[in-house]
Design a protein around this motif. Sequence first.
Motif, PDB file in Angstrom:
ATOM      1  N   LEU A  10     -16.548 -11.932 -19.101  1.00 37.15           N
ATOM      2  CA  LEU A  10     -16.170 -13.383 -18.229  1.00 37.15           C
ATOM      3  C   LEU A  10     -14.829 -14.160 -19.016  1.00 37.15           C
ATOM      4  N   ASP A  11     -15.446 -13.884 -20.312  1.00 35.79           N
ATOM      5  CA  ASP A  11     -14.262 -14.870 -21.299  1.00 35.79           C
ATOM      6  C   ASP A  11     -12.865 -14.699 -21.132  1.00 35.79           C
ATOM      7  N   LEU A  12     -12.251 -13.339 -20.679  1.00 36.21           N
ATOM      8  CA  LEU A  12     -11.271 -13.092 -20.320  1.00 36.21           C
ATOM      9  C   LEU A  12     -10.607 -14.203 -19.462  1.00 36.21           C
ATOM     10  N   LEU A  13     -11.506 -14.639 -18.447  1.00 35.69           N
ATOM     11  CA  LEU A  13     -10.489 -15.253 -17.253  1.00 35.69           C
ATOM     12  C   LEU A  13     -10.065 -16.753 -17.703  1.00 35.69           C
ATOM     13  N   PRO A  14      -9.268 -17.071 -17.207  1.00 35.32           N
ATOM     14  CA  PRO A  14      -8.980 -18.219 -17.217  1.00 35.32           C
ATOM     15  C   PRO A  14     -10.169 -19.514 -17.572  1.00 35.32           C
ATOM     16  N   ARG A  15      -9.983 -20.289 -18.159  1.00 30.50           N
ATOM     17  CA  ARG A  15     -11.440 -21.131 -18.019  1.00 30.50           C
ATOM     18  C   ARG A  15     -11.604 -21.818 -17.453  1.00 30.50           C
ATOM     19  N   ALA A  16     -10.703 -22.416 -15.890  1.00 25.12           N
ATOM     20  CA  ALA A  16     -11.324 -23.274 -15.172  1.00 25.12           C
ATOM     21  C   ALA A  16     -11.646 -22.248 -14.328  1.00 25.12           C
ATOM     22  N   VAL A  17     -11.686 -21.036 -14.643  1.00 25.00           N
ATOM     23  CA  VAL A  17     -12.563 -20.356 -12.930  1.00 25.00           C
ATOM     24  C   VAL A  17     -14.104 -20.281 -13.777  1.00 25.00           C
ATOM     25  N   THR A  18     -14.548 -20.982 -12.448  1.00 20.32           N
ATOM     26  CA  THR A  18     -16.101 -21.123 -13.063  1.00 20.32           C
ATOM     27  C   THR A  18     -16.867 -20.141 -12.614  1.00 20.32           C
ATOM     28  N   VAL A  19     -17.780 -20.162 -13.093  1.00 20.64           N
ATOM     29  CA  VAL A  19     -19.434 -18.511 -12.796  1.00 20.64           C
ATOM     30  C   VAL A  19     -19.518 -18.739 -11.892  1.00 20.64           C
ATOM     31  N   LYS A  20     -19.825 -19.756 -11.128  1.00 19.25           N
ATOM     32  CA  LYS A  20     -19.818 -19.910  -9.791  1.00 19.25           C
ATOM     33  C   LYS A  20     -18.865 -19.136  -8.310  1.00 19.25           C
ATOM     34  N   GLU A  21     -18.315 -19.400  -9.078  1.00 15.42           N
ATOM     35  CA  GLU A  21     -16.509 -18.518  -8.307  1.00 15.42           C
ATOM     36  C   GLU A  21     -16.727 -16.887  -8.459  1.00 15.42           C
ATOM     37  N   VAL A  22     -16.825 -16.916  -9.675  1.00 12.47           N
ATOM     38  CA  VAL A  22     -16.858 -15.752  -9.670  1.00 12.47           C
ATOM     39  C   VAL A  22     -18.161 -14.588  -9.038  1.00 12.47           C
ATOM     40  N   LYS A  23     -19.164 -15.649  -9.626  1.00 13.76           N
ATOM     41  CA  LYS A  23     -20.293 -14.344  -8.461  1.00 13.76           C
ATOM     42  C   LYS A  23     -20.234 -14.792  -7.193  1.00 13.76           C
ATOM     43  N   GLU A  24     -20.062 -15.793  -6.304  1.00 12.04           N
ATOM     44  CA  GLU A  24     -19.087 -15.506  -4.985  1.00 12.04           C
ATOM     45  C   GLU A  24     -18.491 -14.686  -4.560  1.00 12.04           C
ATOM     46  N   TRP A  25     -17.624 -14.505  -5.661  1.00 11.94           N
ATOM     47  CA  TRP A  25     -15.944 -13.212  -5.209  1.00 11.94           C
ATOM     48  C   TRP A  25     -16.992 -11.713  -5.699  1.00 11.94           C
ATOM     49  N   VAL A  26     -18.079 -12.075  -6.705  1.00  8.44           N
ATOM     50  CA  VAL A  26     -17.955 -10.624  -6.667  1.00  8.44           C
ATOM     51  C   VAL A  26     -19.691  -9.985  -5.503  1.00  8.44           C
ATOM     52  N   LYS A  27     -20.197 -11.232  -5.293  1.00  8.21           N
ATOM     53  CA  LYS A  27     -21.262 -11.201  -4.134  1.00  8.21           C
ATOM     54  C   LYS A  27     -20.362 -10.463  -2.798  1.00  8.21           C
ATOM     55  N   GLY A  28     -19.074 -10.556  -2.440  1.00  2.37           N
ATOM     56  CA  GLY A  28     -18.527 -10.567  -1.581  1.00  2.37           C
ATOM     57  C   GLY A  28     -17.062  -8.736  -1.604  1.00  2.37           C
ATOM     58  N   ARG A  29     -17.759  -8.449  -3.166  1.00  4.44           N
ATOM     59  CA  ARG A  29     -17.423  -7.091  -3.179  1.00  4.44           C
ATOM     60  C   ARG A  29     -18.291  -5.998  -3.309  1.00  4.44           C
ATOM     61  N   ILE A  30     -20.280  -6.563  -3.574  1.00  5.52           N
ATOM     62  CA  ILE A  30     -21.290  -5.337  -3.973  1.00  5.52           C
ATOM     63  C   ILE A  30     -22.263  -6.133  -2.696  1.00  5.52           C
ATOM     64  N   LYS A  31     -22.055  -5.571  -1.687  1.00  4.45           N
ATOM     65  CA  LYS A  31     -23.867  -6.058  -1.034  1.00  4.45           C
ATOM     66  C   LYS A  31     -24.660  -5.840  -1.912  1.00  4.45           C
ATOM     67  N   VAL A  32     -25.471  -7.192  -1.914  1.00  2.00           N
ATOM     68  CA  VAL A  32     -27.079  -6.447  -2.390  1.00  2.00           C
ATOM     69  C   VAL A  32     -27.863  -7.540  -1.908  1.00  2.00           C
ATOM     70  N   LYS A  33     -29.238  -7.798  -1.810  1.00  2.00           N
ATOM     71  CA  LYS A  33     -29.978  -7.860  -0.919  1.00  2.00           C
ATOM     72  C   LYS A  33     -30.219  -9.476  -1.641  1.00  2.00           C
ATOM     73  N   ASP A  34     -30.463  -9.380  -2.875  1.00  2.00           N
ATOM     74  CA  ASP A  34     -30.353 -10.744  -3.919  1.00  2.00           C
ATOM     75  C   ASP A  34     -29.541 -10.778  -4.906  1.00  2.00           C
ATOM     76  N   PRO A  35     -29.338 -11.292  -4.355  1.00  2.00           N
ATOM     77  CA  PRO A  35     -27.953 -12.037  -5.406  1.00  2.00           C
ATOM     78  C   PRO A  35     -28.343 -12.375  -7.034  1.00  2.00           C
ATOM     79  N   GLU A  36     -29.726 -12.540  -7.140  1.00  2.00           N
ATOM     80  CA  GLU A  36     -29.982 -12.584  -8.377  1.00  2.00           C
ATOM     81  C   GLU A  36     -29.901 -11.470  -9.116  1.00  2.00           C
ATOM     82  N   LYS A  37     -29.342 -10.093  -9.135  1.00  2.00           N
ATOM     83  CA  LYS A  37     -29.602  -8.784  -9.751  1.00  2.00           C
ATOM     84  C   LYS A  37     -28.013  -9.066  -9.997  1.00  2.00           C
ATOM     85  N   ILE A  38     -27.213  -9.957 -10.063  1.00  4.23           N
ATOM     86  CA  ILE A  38     -25.944  -9.942  -9.764  1.00  4.23           C
ATOM     87  C   ILE A  38     -26.028 -11.617 -11.130  1.00  4.23           C
ATOM     88  N   ARG A  39     -25.553 -10.151 -12.465  1.00  3.98           N
ATOM     89  CA  ARG A  39     -25.363 -11.783 -13.367  1.00  3.98           C
ATOM     90  C   ARG A  39     -24.522 -11.319 -13.906  1.00  3.98           C
TER      91      ARG A  39
END
Length: 363
Positions: free
Chosen positions: A106-135
């Motif tokens: 995560l530290d490689l991304l621009p500081r303005a990019v939030t964890v919430k944004e990254v997680k939402e983006w990843v959820k769009g790429r990885i289809k999982v039943k439980d989003p808590e399994k994306i860390r």
Amino acid sequence: MRCPGCGANIQFEDPKKPGYIPREVFEKRLEEGKEILCQRCFRIKHYGKLEPIEYDWDFRNQLKSYLGGFDVVLWVIDIFDFEGTYREDIASLLRGKDVVYVINKLDLLPRAVTVKEVKEWVKGRIKVKDPEKIRIVSAEKDYGLKSLVKLLARLADKALVIGVTNVGKSSLLNKICTHENTISSFPGTTLGILRRKVKSANLYLYDTPGIMTKDRMLDLLDPECQKTILPKEELSRKTFKPEKNRTIFMGGLCRFDIDYETERRPIFLLFSSREVTFHETKRERADELMRNRLGDLLKPPCSKAKYEDFKWKKERFVLKEGEELMVAGLGWLSVRRGPLTVEVTVPENVKLVVREALVNPNR
């Protein structure tokens, strides 16, 4: 006996094979009660030097044999190189397992990019039943590691750890486990399965060798160049607003020829390691630069190379605002104002993917 650094069986016969240590060195260190590392791990640990070895890990069959003993799998993925490290061939092997997706760096991304944004983006790429399994974590900055351990400890008392080379798997484990194995920025450091005890939980993690790939830009570079090019801090980014008939290089092995029909010039950014050259030129000069300045003006490669050393391909994409063109193992082009047509020239095996922007185009 296994090397505690890479997990390979200690052997005295062949310096080119995993686990080699001169017998006299082994006996001396055993007698003195000192740590016994194979020659390769010792030189990585003390001199930062990687020596090539001959090994062939058939990840598909080997991973299948490992998976039989585990219900929980921790899959480490690199957010910088998501398309190169989240792979459908691996995902298909994990069906039926309880997978925790650890999105590292995560530290490689621009500081303005939030964890919430990254997680939402990843959820769009990885289809999982439980989003808590994306860390979302940063092993480098210790971000998200405590909550990751708590999750894993709730799921099981052991888990298998997998990932392609250089996703930061060893760095992550060295932060949360009691015993440090050999850590380096070189690919393929871990060569055998390593059992690691988590510091703050009744939990064991079993680290597997990094899975080799053949479609990332990094795969074309020698280990020393990979070490140089791999990003170690926040990514370099540069904004372009090119006129027509311009070419932009992202290193010497990736060329973007830009065209557009709109009145206003397109705007886009390039994101990559700080060691990668960004260079804009006239279209008519681009061929000359590719033939004469690879590894010189244009890096990577890290040393002088010939155009003829590579087999090339060209692919054409029409990109609109909010889309990114990812070059696996190198970086991406992110469109702020479009549309534009991009003809990409890269070595023939390198994966190219158009995706929804990871970094918000309005930022």
